[in-house]
Motif scaffolding. Structure first.
Motif, PDB file in Angstrom:
ATOM      1  N   ASN A 101       0.870  -1.045   0.049  1.00 31.33           N
ATOM      2  CA  ASN A 101      -0.002  -0.058   0.019  1.00 31.33           C
ATOM      3  C   ASN A 101       0.898   1.291   0.029  1.00 31.33           C
ATOM      4  O   ASN A 101       0.692   2.157  -0.828  1.00 31.33           O
ATOM      5  N   ILE A 102       1.821   1.458   0.807  1.00 34.99           N
ATOM      6  CA  ILE A 102       2.916   2.369   0.759  1.00 34.99           C
ATOM      7  C   ILE A 102       3.323   2.703  -0.535  1.00 34.99           C
ATOM      8  O   ILE A 102       3.751   3.853  -0.980  1.00 34.99           O
ATOM      9  N   LEU A 103       3.820   1.524  -1.302  1.00 34.12           N
ATOM     10  CA  LEU A 103       4.803   1.764  -2.596  1.00 34.12           C
ATOM     11  C   LEU A 103       3.675   1.948  -3.634  1.00 34.12           C
ATOM     12  O   LEU A 103       4.299   2.316  -4.653  1.00 34.12           O
ATOM     13  N   LEU A 104       2.359   1.722  -3.430  1.00 31.11           N
ATOM     14  CA  LEU A 104       1.414   2.030  -4.804  1.00 31.11           C
ATOM     15  C   LEU A 104       1.727   3.307  -5.681  1.00 31.11           C
ATOM     16  O   LEU A 104       1.985   3.225  -6.753  1.00 31.11           O
ATOM     17  N   PRO A 105       1.724   4.548  -4.853  1.00 30.41           N
ATOM     18  CA  PRO A 105       2.182   5.679  -5.770  1.00 30.41           C
ATOM     19  C   PRO A 105       3.655   5.842  -6.246  1.00 30.41           C
ATOM     20  O   PRO A 105       3.928   6.372  -7.156  1.00 30.41           O
ATOM     21  N   VAL A 106       4.495   5.045  -5.365  1.00 29.68           N
ATOM     22  CA  VAL A 106       5.850   5.278  -5.671  1.00 29.68           C
ATOM     23  C   VAL A 106       6.205   4.594  -7.282  1.00 29.68           C
ATOM     24  O   VAL A 106       6.822   4.614  -7.895  1.00 29.68           O
ATOM     25  N   TRP A 107       5.656   3.163  -7.308  1.00 37.02           N
ATOM     26  CA  TRP A 107       5.613   2.311  -8.506  1.00 37.02           C
ATOM     27  C   TRP A 107       5.279   3.091  -9.495  1.00 37.02           C
ATOM     28  O   TRP A 107       5.704   2.891 -10.692  1.00 37.02           O
ATOM     29  N   VAL A 108       4.277   4.144  -9.482  1.00 33.44           N
ATOM     30  CA  VAL A 108       4.026   4.775 -10.929  1.00 33.44           C
ATOM     31  C   VAL A 108       4.862   5.886 -11.132  1.00 33.44           C
ATOM     32  O   VAL A 108       4.761   6.511 -12.184  1.00 33.44           O
ATOM     33  N   SER A 109       5.783   6.194 -10.285  1.00 33.27           N
ATOM     34  CA  SER A 109       6.668   7.351 -10.416  1.00 33.27           C
ATOM     35  C   SER A 109       7.884   6.773 -11.297  1.00 33.27           C
ATOM     36  O   SER A 109       8.469   5.700 -10.848  1.00 33.27           O
ATOM     37  N   LYS A 110       8.377   7.736 -12.056  1.00 36.80           N
ATOM     38  CA  LYS A 110       9.723   7.401 -12.941  1.00 36.80           C
ATOM     39  C   LYS A 110      11.013   7.882 -12.038  1.00 36.80           C
ATOM     40  O   LYS A 110      11.970   7.515 -12.346  1.00 36.80           O
ATOM     41  N   THR A 111      10.969   8.619 -10.930  1.00 37.77           N
ATOM     42  CA  THR A 111      11.992   9.355 -10.270  1.00 37.77           C
ATOM     43  C   THR A 111      12.158   8.747  -8.870  1.00 37.77           C
ATOM     44  O   THR A 111      13.371   8.615  -8.467  1.00 37.77           O
ATOM     45  N   LEU A 112      11.002   8.313  -8.210  1.00 35.24           N
ATOM     46  CA  LEU A 112      11.197   7.966  -6.769  1.00 35.24           C
ATOM     47  C   LEU A 112      11.785   6.506  -6.710  1.00 35.24           C
ATOM     48  O   LEU A 112      11.614   5.619  -7.583  1.00 35.24           O
ATOM     49  N   LYS A 113      12.652   6.127  -5.764  1.00 32.46           N
ATOM     50  CA  LYS A 113      13.385   5.059  -5.560  1.00 32.46           C
ATOM     51  C   LYS A 113      12.653   4.250  -4.210  1.00 32.46           C
ATOM     52  O   LYS A 113      12.610   4.671  -3.225  1.00 32.46           O
ATOM     53  N   ALA A 114      12.181   2.979  -4.642  1.00 27.90           N
ATOM     54  CA  ALA A 114      11.070   2.609  -3.590  1.00 27.90           C
ATOM     55  C   ALA A 114      12.025   2.240  -2.182  1.00 27.90           C
ATOM     56  O   ALA A 114      11.593   2.637  -1.060  1.00 27.90           O
ATOM     57  N   LYS A 115      13.268   1.653  -2.269  1.00 26.02           N
ATOM     58  CA  LYS A 115      13.928   1.454  -0.897  1.00 26.02           C
ATOM     59  C   LYS A 115      14.225   2.826  -0.311  1.00 26.02           C
ATOM     60  O   LYS A 115      13.880   2.793   0.933  1.00 26.02           O
ATOM     61  N   GLU A 116      14.493   3.818  -0.860  1.00 33.42           N
ATOM     62  CA  GLU A 116      15.059   5.095  -0.348  1.00 33.42           C
ATOM     63  C   GLU A 116      13.638   5.685   0.268  1.00 33.42           C
ATOM     64  O   GLU A 116      13.590   6.248   1.382  1.00 33.42           O
ATOM     65  N   ARG A 117      12.484   5.567  -0.316  1.00 29.36           N
ATOM     66  CA  ARG A 117      11.165   5.987   0.212  1.00 29.36           C
ATOM     67  C   ARG A 117      10.645   5.333   1.537  1.00 29.36           C
ATOM     68  O   ARG A 117      10.356   5.866   2.524  1.00 29.36           O
ATOM     69  N   LEU A 118      11.142   3.989   1.424  1.00 31.19           N
ATOM     70  CA  LEU A 118      10.653   3.030   2.289  1.00 31.19           C
ATOM     71  C   LEU A 118      11.403   3.412   3.860  1.00 31.19           C
ATOM     72  O   LEU A 118      10.965   3.295   4.815  1.00 31.19           O
ATOM     73  N   ASP A 119      12.573   3.549   3.474  1.00 33.54           N
ATOM     74  CA  ASP A 119      13.498   3.782   4.571  1.00 33.54           C
ATOM     75  C   ASP A 119      13.215   5.112   5.299  1.00 33.54           C
ATOM     76  O   ASP A 119      13.226   5.189   6.471  1.00 33.54           O
ATOM     77  N   PHE A 120      12.602   6.446   4.466  1.00 28.72           N
ATOM     78  CA  PHE A 120      12.306   7.256   5.026  1.00 28.72           C
ATOM     79  C   PHE A 120      11.046   7.185   5.910  1.00 28.72           C
ATOM     80  O   PHE A 120      11.129   7.637   7.005  1.00 28.72           O
ATOM     81  N   VAL A 121       9.919   6.469   5.398  1.00 33.55           N
ATOM     82  CA  VAL A 121       8.898   6.202   6.033  1.00 33.55           C
ATOM     83  C   VAL A 121       9.148   5.441   7.333  1.00 33.55           C
ATOM     84  O   VAL A 121       8.485   5.669   8.475  1.00 33.55           O
ATOM     85  N   TYR A 122       9.873   4.301   7.071  1.00 31.97           N
ATOM     86  CA  TYR A 122       9.994   3.718   8.379  1.00 31.97           C
ATOM     87  C   TYR A 122      10.871   3.920   9.319  1.00 31.97           C
ATOM     88  O   TYR A 122      10.771   3.766  10.503  1.00 31.97           O
ATOM     89  N   GLY A 123      11.757   5.028   8.948  1.00 30.35           N
ATOM     90  CA  GLY A 123      12.679   5.668   9.818  1.00 30.35           C
ATOM     91  C   GLY A 123      11.745   6.546  10.586  1.00 30.35           C
ATOM     92  O   GLY A 123      11.986   6.946  12.076  1.00 30.35           O
ATOM     93  N   LEU A 124      10.663   7.374  10.253  1.00 35.34           N
ATOM     94  CA  LEU A 124       9.872   8.475  11.004  1.00 35.34           C
ATOM     95  C   LEU A 124       8.772   7.439  11.963  1.00 35.34           C
ATOM     96  O   LEU A 124       8.436   7.650  12.814  1.00 35.34           O
ATOM     97  N   MET A 125       8.426   6.066  11.378  1.00 32.25           N
ATOM     98  CA  MET A 125       7.385   5.450  11.929  1.00 32.25           C
ATOM     99  C   MET A 125       7.896   3.852  12.054  1.00 32.25           C
ATOM    100  O   MET A 125       7.273   3.256  11.171  1.00 32.25           O
ATOM    101  N   PRO A 126       8.741   3.627  12.925  1.00 33.77           N
ATOM    102  CA  PRO A 126       9.103   2.352  13.101  1.00 33.77           C
ATOM    103  C   PRO A 126       8.018   1.130  13.344  1.00 33.77           C
ATOM    104  O   PRO A 126       8.108   0.045  12.730  1.00 33.77           O
ATOM    105  N   GLU A 127       6.729   1.845  13.887  1.00 36.87           N
ATOM    106  CA  GLU A 127       5.794   0.701  14.144  1.00 36.87           C
ATOM    107  C   GLU A 127       5.227   0.456  12.933  1.00 36.87           C
ATOM    108  O   GLU A 127       4.517  -0.738  12.801  1.00 36.87           O
ATOM    109  N   VAL A 128       5.188   0.963  11.832  1.00 36.95           N
ATOM    110  CA  VAL A 128       4.588   0.664  10.366  1.00 36.95           C
ATOM    111  C   VAL A 128       5.438  -0.270   9.965  1.00 36.95           C
ATOM    112  O   VAL A 128       5.357  -1.276   9.308  1.00 36.95           O
ATOM    113  N   ALA A 129       6.760  -0.235  10.084  1.00 41.40           N
ATOM    114  CA  ALA A 129       7.866  -1.097   9.637  1.00 41.40           C
ATOM    115  C   ALA A 129       7.711  -2.557  10.253  1.00 41.40           C
ATOM    116  O   ALA A 129       7.519  -3.515   9.664  1.00 41.40           O
ATOM    117  N   ASP A 130       7.131  -2.372  11.529  1.00 44.09           N
ATOM    118  CA  ASP A 130       6.962  -3.635  12.101  1.00 44.09           C
ATOM    119  C   ASP A 130       5.706  -4.323  11.656  1.00 44.09           C
ATOM    120  O   ASP A 130       5.551  -5.697  11.768  1.00 44.09           O
TER     121      ASP A 130
END
Length: 221
Positions: A101-130
């Motif tokens: 669900n988090i990656l859905l809009p990232v997958w349609v982007s030509k510029t965003l890198k999935a791992k980079e954006r996930l790291d950013f989100v999970y860094g802010l909200m570790p409970e979501v990473a869990d």
């Protein structure tokens, strides 16, 4: 902070099923600014955000983001422009996992890198990473709010539109959402938060706009 607006709406007119929903509404958001959009239910807050996101078309007025005419732009160009949206109803796909669900809009982007954006989100909200492997349908309403915020953060590199993020959530989660949003201050990320009252987040906002019946009202103090 630059004086050049990132988002500017001037005299927006929007109708839904021939009923006027926005009546000459105007609003300006600067880079890195936290802005509150305050109004009761049905005042036009969601209509404004849906118009910015391209779900609704203005019948009049001007709507620009970083110099781009949003009214003339295709809906998918919002993600490419760096706008993330958290709808009030969360809008998650029940059968997909949290991470999908988090990656859905990232997958349609030509510029965003999935791992980079996930790291950013999970860094802010570790409970979501869990809970990244869990399906969205198995989450509580509050957990879904966190995931919806994570999805907006994944693609919103310039601006976040958060529609009633504190509505209907337990006080502890409301506090947690406030902490995550407050942590974004100083990152040159503009945030627009709509809500029906100021109980949760008055200290977050650098500027407030009050909307009533689709039109600007004097700011409350």
């Amino acid at each position: 902070m630059s004086a050049q607006p990132l988002l500017s709406a001037n005299g927006l007119e929007v109708s839904i099923q021939s009923m006027a929903a926005l009546r000459g509404f105007s609003m300006t958001v600067l880079p890195g600014q936290m802005v509150g959009l305050i109004g009761r239910n049905g005042a036009g807050k969601t209509t404004f955000m849906r118009t910015v996101m391209g779900h609704l078309k203005p019948a009049g007025g001007e709507l620009r983001f970083n110099g781009m005419d949003l009214a003339a732009s295709a809906r998918h160009q919002r993600a490419a422009a760096g706008i993330g949206y958290m709808p009030e109803n969360r809008g998650l796909v029940p059968q997909l996992t949290v991470e999908e669900n988090i990656l859905l809009p990232v997958w349609v982007s030509k510029t965003l890198k999935a791992k980079e954006r996930l790291d950013f989100v999970y860094g802010l909200m570790p409970e979501v990473a869990d809970m990244r492997e869990r399906k969205a349908l198995l989450l509580s309403g509050g957990q879904q709010k966190l995931v919806a915020l994570g999805r907006a953060l994944a693609v919103g590199t310039r601006m976040l539109l958060l529609d009633e993020p504190f509505e209907g959530v337990a006080p502890a989660l409301s506090q947690r959402l406030s902490e995550v949003i407050f942590a974004l201050k100083g990152q040159q990320l503009s945030v627009v938060i709509s809500q029906s009252d100021l109980n949760h987040s008055r200290t977050l906002f650098e500027r407030e706009y009050v909307i009533e019946r689709g039109a600007n009202m004097p700011t409350r103090h």
